[in-house]
Write an enzyme that holds these catalytic residues in place. Structure first.
Site, PDB file in Angstrom:
ATOM      1  N   CYS A 200       5.078 -10.115  -8.010  1.00  0.00           N
ATOM      2  CA  CYS A 200       3.717  -9.717  -8.389  1.00  0.00           C
ATOM      3  C   CYS A 200       3.234 -10.429  -9.651  1.00  0.00           C
ATOM      4  O   CYS A 200       2.041 -10.694  -9.802  1.00  0.00           O
ATOM      5  CB  CYS A 200       3.655  -8.217  -8.638  1.00  0.00           C
ATOM      6  SG  CYS A 200       4.689  -7.197  -7.606  1.00  0.00           S
TER       7      CYS A 200
ATOM      8  N   CYS B  74       0.997  -5.923 -10.813  1.00  0.00           N
ATOM      9  CA  CYS B  74       1.641  -4.862 -10.036  1.00  0.00           C
ATOM     10  C   CYS B  74       1.158  -3.500 -10.501  1.00  0.00           C
ATOM     11  O   CYS B  74       0.359  -3.389 -11.431  1.00  0.00           O
ATOM     12  CB  CYS B  74       3.158  -4.978 -10.095  1.00  0.00           C
ATOM     13  SG  CYS B  74       3.863  -4.890 -11.739  1.00  0.00           S
ATOM     14  N   ASP B  75       1.688  -2.468  -9.871  1.00  0.00           N
ATOM     15  CA  ASP B  75       1.062  -1.152  -9.859  1.00  0.00           C
ATOM     16  C   ASP B  75       0.611  -0.607 -11.215  1.00  0.00           C
ATOM     17  O   ASP B  75      -0.529  -0.185 -11.380  1.00  0.00           O
ATOM     18  CB  ASP B  75       2.020  -0.132  -9.229  1.00  0.00           C
ATOM     19  CG  ASP B  75       2.252  -0.406  -7.755  1.00  0.00           C
ATOM     20  OD1 ASP B  75       1.805  -1.459  -7.284  1.00  0.00           O
ATOM     21  OD2 ASP B  75       2.879   0.414  -7.092  1.00  0.00           O
ATOM     22  N   LYS B  76       1.499  -0.567 -12.202  1.00  0.00           N
ATOM     23  CA  LYS B  76       1.150   0.058 -13.475  1.00  0.00           C
ATOM     24  C   LYS B  76       0.559  -0.938 -14.469  1.00  0.00           C
ATOM     25  O   LYS B  76      -0.046  -0.546 -15.467  1.00  0.00           O
ATOM     26  CB  LYS B  76       2.393   0.724 -14.104  1.00  0.00           C
ATOM     27  CG  LYS B  76       3.138   1.653 -13.166  1.00  0.00           C
ATOM     28  CD  LYS B  76       2.209   2.644 -12.482  1.00  0.00           C
ATOM     29  CE  LYS B  76       2.890   3.423 -11.378  1.00  0.00           C
ATOM     30  NZ  LYS B  76       3.334   2.622 -10.230  1.00  0.00           N
TER      31      LYS B  76
ATOM     32  N   GLU C  94       8.190   7.769  -8.202  1.00  0.00           N
ATOM     33  CA  GLU C  94       7.645   7.615  -6.861  1.00  0.00           C
ATOM     34  C   GLU C  94       8.713   7.943  -5.829  1.00  0.00           C
ATOM     35  O   GLU C  94       9.890   7.673  -6.035  1.00  0.00           O
ATOM     36  CB  GLU C  94       7.163   6.186  -6.628  1.00  0.00           C
ATOM     37  CG  GLU C  94       5.823   5.895  -7.245  1.00  0.00           C
ATOM     38  CD  GLU C  94       5.291   4.529  -6.872  1.00  0.00           C
ATOM     39  OE1 GLU C  94       4.175   4.227  -7.295  1.00  0.00           O
ATOM     40  OE2 GLU C  94       5.989   3.771  -6.171  1.00  0.00           O
TER      41      GLU C  94
ATOM     42  N   SER D 159       4.229   6.122  -3.769  1.00  0.00           N
ATOM     43  CA  SER D 159       3.749   4.748  -3.710  1.00  0.00           C
ATOM     44  C   SER D 159       2.462   4.708  -2.901  1.00  0.00           C
ATOM     45  O   SER D 159       2.220   5.553  -2.041  1.00  0.00           O
ATOM     46  CB  SER D 159       4.805   3.865  -3.037  1.00  0.00           C
ATOM     47  OG  SER D 159       4.246   2.639  -2.633  1.00  0.00           O
TER      48      SER D 159
END
Length: 559
Positions: A57, A130-132, A450, A476
């Site tokens: 990512c 990426c996610d955070k 998660e 997720s």
């Protein structure tokens, strides 16, 4: 000694570091970086990224950041690039490392604040993948309120396996298939080598792409940047545009992040998430971004907007299509134009270019009839906020793709993710059960892990909608099925989840927005097992607030 006074530009914070006799040492440090006297008179722009070879990512962000730096120089500024941390869900999933994932959002926001304020930068370009990292960078931008542009690194292309597109979700679920005897080890090995063919984030409407959509909807990012694949050559052009745009915002005096992040634009972001079946993690991240702007925003607001917003995009994990398909169909603005047409979007919100959203959408072609079909997939949004005796503040479920929105069954209680995962691997549960995982909330975890590992195992075993799962942890964006997370108040602070016993009847009703339990034990529950914490988790557990308001770690909203 040359004490010639350089031209002072009062509106630039950076002048405090370079103007005057006693700033000679500061200027010497800058000369050591290769800056000329003329450079020192220009605006200083921080270019922050989560670049690093820790996940696919983020591995391309450094190259994109360098493109932005070049454009900043050409536009008359001086770029100062620096990297922030990244804890990706990919590598931290299914073990104790996941406790650090949500925590990293705060570390990123705090770290960017520290560098930008400590060095008194005049503007900011941020890159995340990426996610955070996406909400962390956006939180920093809103907190600092400097001229800023956000850039997403983009999603990976899907892999190909046996004639069809596959993603990392297929690999997760195949693990469950192996345990259930439905998938062979050879098939899992083939998927492992096919699921992620190159750099970029997960390609479905999981958390990264959901928050990229949020960045565009809020006006913090350039139009067209969210769904463009990571490997597209146009990403370099967009990165250069970001470097040019931040200087334009600086010279025009706006729009600044807090001009863009308003109650109305936050509602627009919730509508975009609901309309696309986006990640339930948006229920944490949108309130956290609002918090940085001093705006009180919670799961109640997400619930209100989701109820009025139809599910209009057929995106994975609940649907068929991926980010690349939405980009080909017109991107985020195709979704927003359809929402505007249906009367569920505030068209008077600003874009990053200072125009109204309605103006920006006026020339867009709109829905394609395929990724965004002519008729809504559901009359209300793909995310539902549940409330009731088990979640007085609220809980979240993604209903996009569910065959039934109602489930009732006996509780099977686990005190941790590991305990539940072991039972699921060994198939020590039965159809109709409601698996309860508690003490995994923001404070009780700590870190609110998660549960994709568990939910994917269930789906891989063919039990995705035959059982339900309820947790004060989170999911997720790739999670699907009858999975309820973010239960608030969490068990560790005495929430009702702490008093659930094996056999208690739990009802999940996505139609009415209810999460309830019959015959809940009265009085205080046994306190959760005490964890030996140190360092960042100790600090996080002491400071973090409720998931209902975004699990933030500082201050209260001012309005």
């Amino acid at each position: 000694m040359n004490t010639r006074r350089r031209k002072t530009i009062p509106i630039l914070p950076s002048r405090i570091t370079v103007e005057g006799l006693d700033r000679a040492p500061h200027r010497a440090f800058l000369h050591g970086l290769g800056l000329s006297d003329a450079d020192i008179g220009k605006p200083f722009i921080g270019v922050a990224s989560t670049d690093g070879r820790v996940t696919p990512c983020n591995a391309l962000l450094g190259e994109l950041a360098r493109e932005a730096c070049g454009a900043v120089r050409e536009a008359g500024g001086v770029p100062f690039d620096f990297a922030s941390i990244s804890v990706a869900d990919s590598m931290s999933m299914n073990h104790g490392g996941m406790r650090y994932s949500l925590v990293s959002r705060e570390i990123i926001a705090d770290g960017v604040e520290a560098v930008a304020r400590g060095h008194a930068y005049d503007g900011l370009v941020t890159f995340a993948g990426c996610d955070k990292t996406l909400p962390g960078m956006m939180m920093a931008m809103v907190r600092l309120n400097l001229p800023s542009v956000f850039m997403y690194g983009g999603a990976a292309l899907p892999g190909r396996w046996r004639g069809k597109d596959v993603t990392i979700l297929d690999c997760y679920e195949a693990v469950g298939g192996v345990y259930a005897g439905r998938v062979t080890l050879q098939e899992l090995d083939e998927l492992e080598h096919a699921a992620l063919p190159g750099l970029g984030s997960c390609p479905g409407q999981f958390t990264a792409n959901t928050m990229a959509m949020v960045s565009e909807t809020l006006g913090l990012a350039l139009p067209g940047s969210a769904m463009l694949p990571a490997v597209s050559p146009s990403r370099k052009d967009l990165s250069r545009n970001a470097g040019t745009e931040v200087l334009k915002i600086l010279r025009d005096g706006g729009p600044l992040p807090r001009d863009l992040v308003t109650k109305k634009s936050l509602e627009n972001a919730c509508a975009a998430v609901a309309a696309t079946g986006g990640s339930t993690n948006a229920g944490l991240h949108i309130p956290a971004i609002a918090h940085e702007a001093g705006i009180r925003f919670s799961l109640d607001d997400l619930a209100r907007v989701s109820r009025r917003t139809p599910l209009i995009a057929d995106l994975q994990p609940g649907g068929k299509y991926l980010a690349k398909d939405l980009h080909a169909a017109g991107g985020v603005y195709a979704v927003l134009k359809e929402l505007l047409k249906r009367g569920v979007l505030h068209g008077d919100c600003l874009t990053i270019h200072g125009t109204s959203l309605e103006q920006a959408l006026s020339s867009h072609a709109g829905a394609d009839g395929k990724v965004i079909p002519e008729q809504p997939l559901l009359p209300t949004g793909g995310i539902v906020v549940l409330k009731g005796s088990l979640a007085p503040e609220g809980a979240l479920i993604k209903v996009a793709g569910l065959k039934s929105l109602v489930f009732e069954g006996p509780a099977r209680v686990f005190e941790s993710e590991e305990d539940c995962a072991l039972a699921v691997r060994n198939q020590k549960y039965k159809a109709g059960d409601v698996l309860v995982i508690r003490n995994e909330g923001p404070r009780g975890g700590p870190g609110m892990r998660e549960m994709l590992g568990v939910t994917a195992l269930l789906y891989g075993q063919g039990m995705g909608e035959k059982v339900a799962l309820v947790t004060d942890g989170r999911f997720s964006g790739a999670t699907r099925g009858m999975m309820v997370g973010y239960v608030s108040p969490e068990a560790a602070v005495g929430g009702p989840l702490s008093r659930v016993r094996n056999g208690d009847r739990i009802t999940i009703d996505g139609k009415r927005g209810v999460l309830s339990v019959a015959g809940l034990q009265k009085g205080k529950a046994k306190p959760p097992r005490k964890r030996n914490l140190s360092g960042v988790l100790e600090k996080y557990a002491a400071l973090v607030g409720t998931a209902f308001r975004g699990a933030v770690t500082h201050g209260g909203p001012k309005k």
